[in-house]
Enzyme design. Structure first.
Site, PDB file in Angstrom:
ATOM      1  N   ASP A   8      20.782  17.717 -24.430  1.00  0.00           N
ATOM      2  CA  ASP A   8      19.432  17.402 -24.853  1.00  0.00           C
ATOM      3  C   ASP A   8      19.215  18.170 -26.166  1.00  0.00           C
ATOM      4  OD1 ASP A   8      16.647  16.681 -24.718  1.00  0.00           O
ATOM      5  OD2 ASP A   8      16.256  18.722 -24.031  1.00  0.00           O
ATOM      6  N   ASP A  10      15.677  18.998 -28.034  1.00  0.00           N
ATOM      7  CA  ASP A  10      14.516  19.905 -28.083  1.00  0.00           C
ATOM      8  C   ASP A  10      14.530  20.874 -26.893  1.00  0.00           C
ATOM      9  OD1 ASP A  10      13.235  18.564 -30.343  1.00  0.00           O
ATOM     10  OD2 ASP A  10      12.873  16.910 -28.963  1.00  0.00           O
ATOM     11  N   GLY A  45      10.827  16.338 -22.302  1.00  0.00           N
ATOM     12  CA  GLY A  45      11.869  15.350 -22.084  1.00  0.00           C
ATOM     13  C   GLY A  45      11.373  13.915 -22.036  1.00  0.00           C
ATOM     14  N   SER A 115      13.800  12.046 -28.264  1.00  0.00           N
ATOM     15  CA  SER A 115      13.078  12.155 -29.534  1.00  0.00           C
ATOM     16  C   SER A 115      13.455  11.074 -30.534  1.00  0.00           C
ATOM     17  CB  SER A 115      13.339  13.518 -30.167  1.00  0.00           C
ATOM     18  OG  SER A 115      12.732  13.562 -31.439  1.00  0.00           O
ATOM     19  N   ASN A 117      12.598  11.719 -33.587  1.00  0.00           N
ATOM     20  CA  ASN A 117      12.732  12.555 -34.779  1.00  0.00           C
ATOM     21  C   ASN A 117      14.117  13.220 -34.845  1.00  0.00           C
ATOM     22  OD1 ASN A 117       9.948  12.416 -35.899  1.00  0.00           O
ATOM     23  ND2 ASN A 117       9.413  13.316 -33.926  1.00  0.00           N
TER      24      ASN A 117
END
Ligand code: BG6
Ligand code: MG
Length: 214
Positions: A8, A10, A45, A115, A117
């Site tokens: 993952d 972030d 998440g 995300s 981003n």
């Protein structure tokens, strides 16, 4: 045996989870909805639009689709404002060394994030070339805890789900990994991340001085 590690982004590789929290808190404040760190755990998440749904639910607030789009955009603008100073120093402790060690051991490296981003973040951190395959929020229809993001990544890595290890800081992400039939290490508090196979406080704890093999 583990053939791939899917990270993952972030809150696992980079210290952005707090910025997501700050931006959602700002949204909640403007909407007069109480919002605590515990509420925030449910958002981790989870996609931007689904996160907004949780915030609105908390405040028993209903909203038209247009207005929802506006708040989601506002949240992202604030989030990007917090991200503006992002650089390699925001990589979390152990991230670089752990990924390097896995690679050396022949483990394929994947990214599985909700995300949209992610591209910007990887670029800022200069870590795009860490990954043999990357799946982000713009490439999936379902958000975590649905396993889609991890299954898609495993497919791109040509590794069967049961040979994948997921590194996750969120409850939704750990559920997604388990739903995908993968092993999962939680990064954070073991009292919160109860569904993970194992929980560590950070990737540095997984380094080979303490562990013999992936
Ligand atoms: C996850 C974060 O990685 O991405 C969530 O944990 C966030 O907090 C989600 O909502 C979607 O991110 P973005 O950057 O597309 O708003
Ligand atoms: Mg996360």
């Amino acid at each position: 045996a583990i053939k791939a590690a899917i990270f993952d982004l972030d809150g696992v590789l980079v210290d952005t989870a707090h910025y997501h929290y700050l931006a959602w808190r700002r949204v909640a404040e403007r909407l007069d909805i109480p919002f605590t760190e515990a509420d925030n755990e449910r958002l981790k998440g989870v996609s931007r639009s689904q996160s907004l749904e949780y915030v609105l639910q908390k405040g028993k607030e209903s909203m038209h689709a247009d207005e929802k789009r506006e708040w989601a955009a506002r949240k992202n603008a604030w989030y990007l404002e917090y991200l503006s100073a992002l650089n390699e120093s925001h990589l979390l402790p152990g991230a670089r060394a752990y990924v390097a060690w896995l690679k050396k051991a022949g483990v394929r490296i994947g990214l599985g994030t909700s995300s949209k981003n992610a591209g910007v973040i990887l670029e800022r951190l200069r870590i795009q070339d860490w990954f043999d395959a990357a799946v982000d929020g713009s490439m999936v229809a379902q958000t975590k805890p649905d396993p889609e993001v991890f299954l898609k990544c495993a497919h791109l890595l040509h590794v069967r789900p049961e040979c994948c290890l997921v590194l996750e800081d969120s409850t939704a992400g750990i559920q997604a990994a388990k739903n995908a039939g993968m092993k999962c290490i939680g990064i954070g508090d073991k009292h919160v991340l109860t569904e993970a196979d194992r929980v560590v406080s950070g990737l540095q704890e997984l380094l080979p001085s303490k562990e013999a093999s992936p």
